[in-house]
Design an enzyme around this catalytic site. Structure first.
Site, PDB file in Angstrom:
ATOM      1  N   LYS A   1       9.268 -13.993 -23.558  1.00  0.00           N
ATOM      2  CA  LYS A   1      10.328 -13.133 -24.074  1.00  0.00           C
ATOM      3  C   LYS A   1      10.484 -13.254 -25.586  1.00  0.00           C
ATOM      4  CE  LYS A   1      11.737 -11.137 -20.245  1.00  0.00           C
ATOM      5  NZ  LYS A   1      13.067 -11.177 -19.652  1.00  0.00           N
TER       6      LYS A   1
ATOM      7  N   ASP B   1      19.137 -12.606 -17.953  1.00  0.00           N
ATOM      8  CA  ASP B   1      19.049 -13.690 -16.972  1.00  0.00           C
ATOM      9  C   ASP B   1      18.746 -15.004 -17.666  1.00  0.00           C
ATOM     10  OD1 ASP B   1      19.458 -12.581 -14.297  1.00  0.00           O
ATOM     11  OD2 ASP B   1      17.708 -11.369 -14.715  1.00  0.00           O
TER      12      ASP B   1
END
Length: 405
Positions: free
Chosen positions: A76, A119
């Protein structure tokens, strides 16, 4: 569960998709990200697992280890930062893109605020990028995000907002707060009227595919080193980013793409059944926290519907087993720290090799050469230790010993 995608095509990469995401744009993103201190300077390792390949009766298993991409611990770190850079350039097109993540324009951006639901890993990447750029960051967390992951985000200076619902409800809350305060959403999932930034996030992930092409010497418009590529599900961003790059590079000779997601967060599986971007049918609560998403990104689905050959779901226990397999290593297989979402591809491969009919359905046999993407390390160390039965540091110690042999 496994479903073959009847809409998948074997053809050159379509022009309409190339206008959205392309190798050229991915390489530009790599260039702009390269000065960021939070990223490793070289490509992440591509490890070979010959013992596991022999056990599963396939010709080759390779694992791209994204745990060392960044101190942030996951892939990410490639998505949110480049999306933030591109969004700032929309507002200030005269700025030097390579200078943004080094903080050169921090004074100009100090009152600019970005927000996202997460998340864990996406929010951590956005918070770190916002701190580097010099802008403010707000992160919305749902009830199932651990305190450990919250703290890993907060350490980068982000303001944390907690809600009682699930991931999809946190996405809605982030959009509401953005509208109320004039903040900019930087999300990895698209919705009606919101596609540019999710596209930029997905395009950032293509750096992984670019490195794989370079590491294997893949030739354009020819079959490459791998016959099968397993990709994590979630909202579909990672799968779209990598599959689009490899499809454009290999053309009609692209590998077979298989997307894996939790059984209770089966939005991509349901999308394949329905032929449109759909919602999950389960609770969405999964040990695979980064894949616990209830709605498919419509933008990602534009790439996945024609580009992915099969979709499958796995149980949480299968992911835990896969974590332990990679952590254990063997005489010829390096021990690898892979988080609960990072092992979805291996869990899918293990399930396929236990079922002859499923293997046949996707053409997986003793000649297959398989690529797995381990998308994260122990981003929640306490969770990792609980699931694997030993701390990540112990696995890394054994990895170092294996490499030093």
């Amino acid at each position: 569960m496994l479903v073959a995608n009847p809409r998948a095509v074997r053809a050159p990469y379509p022009a309409e998709l190339k206008s959205l995401m392309s190798i050229e744009r991915a390489q530009e993103s790599r260039l702009w990200l390269s000065p960021w201190p939070e990223l490793a300077r070289g490509a992440t390792p591509l490890y070979e697992l010959p013992d596991l390949a022999a056990k599963l009766n396939v010709a080759r298993i390779s694992v791209k280890d994204e745990s060392v991409r960044s101190p942030l611990g996951s892939f990410k770190a490639l998505g949110a930062p480049i999306a933030l850079v591109r969004q700032v350039l929309r507002l200030h097109p005269d700025l030097d893109p390579a200078a943004l993540l080094t903080g050169r324009h921090a004074e100009m951006l100090k009152d600019y605020t970005v927000i996202s639901a997460t998340d864990g890993n996406h929010g951590r990447g956005l918070a770190a990028a916002a701190r580097s750029v010099g802008c403010r960051c707000v992160i919305v967390l749902h009830a199932n995000v651990s305190l450990e992951r919250e703290q890993a985000i907060a350490v980068h200076g982000a303001r944390i907002v907690r809600i009682a619902g699930n991931y999809d409800e946190s996405v809605e809350e982030a959009a509401r707060l953005a509208a109320a305060h004039g903040w900019q959403v930087v999300s990895d999932t698209s919705y009606d009227g919101y596609e540019d930034i999710p596209r930029d996030v997905m395009q950032g992930y293509a750096t992984i595919a670019a490195e794989i092409v370079e590491q294997t010497g893949a030739v354009a418009n020819e079959a490459g080193a791998f016959t099968h590529v397993f990709l994590q599900g979630g909202v579909g961003g990672l799968a779209a980013g990598l599959a689009s790059y490899l499809w454009e590079h290999h053309g009609a000779q692209r590998p077979c793409f298989i997307v894996v997601e939790p059984r209770q967060a089966d939005c991509l599986f349901q999308s394949a059944l329905q032929g449109r971007a759909a919602k999950a049918t389960g609770s969405v609560d999964s040990v695979m926290a980064g894949l616990a998403c209830g709605e498919t990104s419509p933008l990602a689905w534009r790439f996945l519907q024609p580009g992915i050959d099969a979709f499958m779901t796995i149980e949480d226990g299968a992911a835990v087993q896969a974590m332990r397999v990679l952590a254990a290593g063997s005489g010829r297989d390096i021990p690898i720290v892979a988080g609960e979402s990072g092992v979805a591809g291996l869990a899918g491969l293990l399930a396929l090799r236990r079922d002859a009919a499923w293997s046949q359905q996707v053409g997986l046999d003793e000649c297959s050469r398989v690529l797995l993407i381990s998308t994260e390390g122990a981003t929640a160390p306490a969770v990792y230790e609980e699931l694997v039965g030993e701390p990540a540091d112990a696995v890394l110690k054994r990895q170092a010993a294996w490499l030093a042999r």
